[in-house]
Write an enzyme that holds these catalytic residues in place. Structure first.
Site, PDB file in Angstrom:
ATOM      1  N   ASP A   2     -15.506  -4.298  -1.008  1.00 42.27           N
ATOM      2  CA  ASP A   2     -15.317  -4.847   0.583  1.00 42.27           C
ATOM      3  C   ASP A   2     -16.383  -3.905   1.378  1.00 42.27           C
ATOM      4  O   ASP A   2     -17.014  -2.755   1.440  1.00 42.27           O
ATOM      5  CB  ASP A   2     -13.531  -2.574   0.887  1.00 42.27           C
ATOM      6  CG  ASP A   2     -12.209  -3.466  -0.324  1.00 42.27           C
ATOM      7  OD1 ASP A   2     -12.837  -4.631  -0.211  1.00 42.27           O
ATOM      8  OD2 ASP A   2     -12.197  -2.264  -0.648  1.00 42.27           O
ATOM      9  N   ASP A  55       0.895  -1.348   0.157  1.00 40.01           N
ATOM     10  CA  ASP A  55       0.340  -0.049   0.032  1.00 40.01           C
ATOM     11  C   ASP A  55       0.816   1.128   0.167  1.00 40.01           C
ATOM     12  O   ASP A  55       2.068   1.444   0.645  1.00 40.01           O
ATOM     13  CB  ASP A  55      -0.954   0.087   0.990  1.00 40.01           C
ATOM     14  CG  ASP A  55      -2.292  -1.131   1.203  1.00 40.01           C
ATOM     15  OD1 ASP A  55      -1.927  -2.248   0.765  1.00 40.01           O
ATOM     16  OD2 ASP A  55      -2.730  -0.907   2.176  1.00 40.01           O
TER      17      ASP A  55
END
Length: 242
Positions: free
Chosen positions: A130, A8
């Site tokens: 998600d 990330d």
């Protein structure tokens, strides 16, 4: 089951968040390319690269890092975070993405996301589903939607989607174990979906369980960076499965 480590990116650095909260940011490495090369050196073939700056600003930001990793390793990269326009998608693929993941866009602009599926093919476009309490969350998890998780996946399955990355936000970065029950439910109800489990992976022993459930891949982040799962363990798992 494919092993897919995550990198990330915020400000060009390799970070991890907890439950998607930007205030919980921990910087693990200033050099994402170095991290990617260490994955590749241990026999890993895949990488999940997330542009967190992009997710926040709703447009691709860290494509130079994508390009660096794509040109200097042989990793097959799936790239996500802030991809909102045809231009974003073009830049991602031109910068070396093998696949892209669309999350918020799949909720907020179905027309464009469905167009991407038909234009690029379902092997190139991953649905990012998600969820928080089985409801889809969007905009870097900063917003909830009214979309129920399983019907959302099923609807996109009918539009041709094959790959789904599902993160249970409550588990993400918490090192408390993944949502086995949730993944079991998805695989049971969305027959034939290639499900990539993400969020909460904390020990090596969880990987065979996810494989047994029928997950096509699993994304591992903080467990690697915190030393809970070693790259050597992953290398042996990959070799054992080949």
């Amino acid at each position: 089951m494919r092993i897919i480590p995550a990198i990330d990116i915020i400000d060009g650095k390799c970070v991890r968040l907890s439950k998607g909260d930007y205030d919980t940011k921990i910087i693990y490495n200033e050099n994402p390319l170095e991290v990617a090369k260490s994955f590749e050196a241990h026999g890993i073939e895949y990488l999940h690269l997330v542009d967190l700056d992009g997710a926040k600003s709703s447009k691709i930001v860290n494509y130079k890092i994508l390009e660096q990793i794509a040109t200097q390793t042989g990793l097959k990269i799936d790239f996500g975070g802030g991809l909102k326009s045809d231009d974003d998608l073009r830049i991602a693929f031109e910068s070396g993405a093998n696949q892209i993941t669309g999350g918020s866009i799949a909720v907020k602009n179905r027309t464009i996301f469905e167009k991407w599926i038909s234009e690029y093919g379902s092997d190139k476009i991953i649905l990012g589903a998600d969820a928080k309490d089985e409801k889809i969350a969007v905009s870097g998890w900063l917003e909830d939607s009214n979309e129920d998780l399983v019907p959302f996946i099923q609807d996109y399955q009918s539009k041709g989607i094959q790959y789904v990355i599902c993160t249970d936000i409550a588990k993400d970065g918490m090192l408390e174990g993944p949502s086995f029950d949730l993944y079991g439910k998805i695989l049971d109800e969305a027959k034939g979906i290639k499900l990539i489990a993400s969020g909460g992976i904390s020990t090596f022993d969880e990987l065979p369980k996810l494989a047994e459930l029928g997950c096509e891949g699993t994304i591992i982040g903080k467990a690697i960076y915190e030393g809970r799962i070693s790259l050597k363990q992953l290398e042996n798992y990959i070799i054992g499965k080949m």
